[in-house]
Design an enzyme around this catalytic site. Structure first.
Site, PDB file in Angstrom:
ATOM      1  N   ARG A  16      58.388  12.426  57.842  1.00 58.53           N
ATOM      2  CA  ARG A  16      57.134  11.683  57.980  1.00 58.53           C
ATOM      3  C   ARG A  16      56.010  12.629  58.375  1.00 58.53           C
ATOM      4  NH1 ARG A  16      57.938   8.271  63.680  1.00 58.53           N
ATOM      5  NH2 ARG A  16      57.684  10.062  65.084  1.00 58.53           N
ATOM      6  N   ASN A  87      57.954  22.792  60.686  1.00 61.99           N
ATOM      7  CA  ASN A  87      56.973  21.759  61.016  1.00 61.99           C
ATOM      8  C   ASN A  87      57.390  20.864  62.172  1.00 61.99           C
ATOM      9  OD1 ASN A  87      54.764  19.653  60.356  1.00 61.99           O
ATOM     10  ND2 ASN A  87      56.679  18.502  60.077  1.00 61.99           N
ATOM     11  N   TYR A 152      53.001  21.884  75.707  1.00 67.30           N
ATOM     12  CA  TYR A 152      52.670  21.923  74.279  1.00 67.30           C
ATOM     13  C   TYR A 152      51.833  23.158  73.953  1.00 67.30           C
ATOM     14  CZ  TYR A 152      51.104  20.138  69.725  1.00 67.30           C
ATOM     15  OH  TYR A 152      50.843  19.979  68.381  1.00 67.30           O
ATOM     16  N   LYS A 156      52.872  26.291  71.437  1.00 64.98           N
ATOM     17  CA  LYS A 156      52.121  26.592  70.218  1.00 64.98           C
ATOM     18  C   LYS A 156      51.488  27.978  70.253  1.00 64.98           C
ATOM     19  CE  LYS A 156      53.057  22.773  68.070  1.00 64.98           C
ATOM     20  NZ  LYS A 156      53.890  22.794  66.840  1.00 64.98           N
ATOM     21  N   THR A 187      48.757  11.158  62.085  1.00 67.61           N
ATOM     22  CA  THR A 187      50.208  11.107  61.940  1.00 67.61           C
ATOM     23  C   THR A 187      50.773  10.194  63.022  1.00 67.61           C
ATOM     24  OG1 THR A 187      50.679  12.915  63.480  1.00 67.61           O
ATOM     25  CG2 THR A 187      50.194  13.528  61.173  1.00 67.61           C
ATOM     26  N   THR A 190      49.940  11.304  66.570  1.00 68.95           N
ATOM     27  CA  THR A 190      48.583  11.122  67.103  1.00 68.95           C
ATOM     28  C   THR A 190      48.126   9.670  67.056  1.00 68.95           C
ATOM     29  OG1 THR A 190      47.543  11.542  64.943  1.00 68.95           O
ATOM     30  CG2 THR A 190      47.944  13.452  66.371  1.00 68.95           C
TER      31      THR A 190
END
Length: 249
Positions: A16, A87, A152, A156, A187, A190
């Site tokens: 997804r 991803n 997070y 990243k 998405t 979010t």
């Protein structure tokens, strides 16, 4: 001839969101794609919709065994892997003091250790393919800090640095490695975010997964002189604050 004809891709978190959009875009450009995800129902449904050009493999990116299985299935079904899109990712909110160690480690395991395991697992297959491209999906959080997102942000930024190290390590094998840095994209991750966070962007809206996927196709097929580089898909969010610029006039 399509730009990815004959290529074999593996896309994590492919069931997804951005991953699904990348899967569809790669297939549209002629690639055969292995979809990996922990979301079994969604992954199988996407594979059924796409047909023979796709294969679903249930896999947790933090599992070395799952990575080995996914690469083996890709080679058995389609041949050596020449494209990897790391991803899969998770986000947890909380300040430095509010975030417990277990949560911090979990975010790093999925967002940073997972891609590292993936690159290790796929590199021999890419050598057999004669080279390849690895795209690590980072974030604008890999370029700047955000409050209440310490784990997070750390993951990243780490992925951005890991990309550069991998680009140096794998260049001799004809493998390019780049990082992709999406901003606010519509998405499931979010879904609870307020649209107002984009008000100060030059392009004042959420992006779409398809816009990120088009960048992925470009990097996989056309960006032949780029490796170790960052590619930003953020509506201009990291350019600075339009509000502050206007007040200074």
């Amino acid at each position: 001839m399509k730009s990815l004809d004959g290529r074999v891709a593996l896309v994590t978190g492919g069931a997804r969101g951005i991953g699904e959009a990348v899967v569809r875009a790669f297939v549209d450009e002629g690639a055969s794609v292995v979809i990996t995800d922990v979301l079994r129902e969604e992954g199988r449904a996407l594979r059924e919709e796409i047909g023979a050009a796709a294969l679903f493999c249930a896999a947790d990116v933090t599992s070395e065994a799952d990575w080995a299985s996914a690469v083996a299935e890709a080679e058995r079904e389609f041949g050596p892997v020449s494209l990897l899109v790391n991803n899969a990712g998770i986000v947890e909110f909380g300040s430095i003091e509010e975030t417990d160690p277990r949560t911090f480690h979990r975010v790093l395991d999925v967002n940073l250790v997972g891609p590292w395991l993936g690159m290790r697992a796929v590199a021999p297959s890419m050598r057999r393919a004669g080279g390849g491209v690895i795209l690590n999906v980072s974030s604008t959080a890999g370029l700047m800090g955000y409050a209440s997102l310490g784990a997070y942000v750390a993951s990243k930024w780490g992925l951005r640095g890991l990309t550069k190290a991998a680009a140096l390590d794998l260049a001799r094998d004809g493998i390019r490695v780049c990082s992709v840095h999406p901003g606010p994209i519509s998405t499931p991750m979010t879904a609870g975010m307020d649209e107002s966070i984009t008000v100060d962007q030059p392009i004042a809206r959420f992006g779409t997964p398809e816009e990120v996927a088009r960048m992925a196709v470009f990097l996989a097929a056309e960006a032949t002189y780029s490796t170790g580089s960052e590619f930003v898909v953020d509506g201009g969010a990291t350019t600075g604050s339009m509000m502050l610029a206007a007040s200074a006039d």
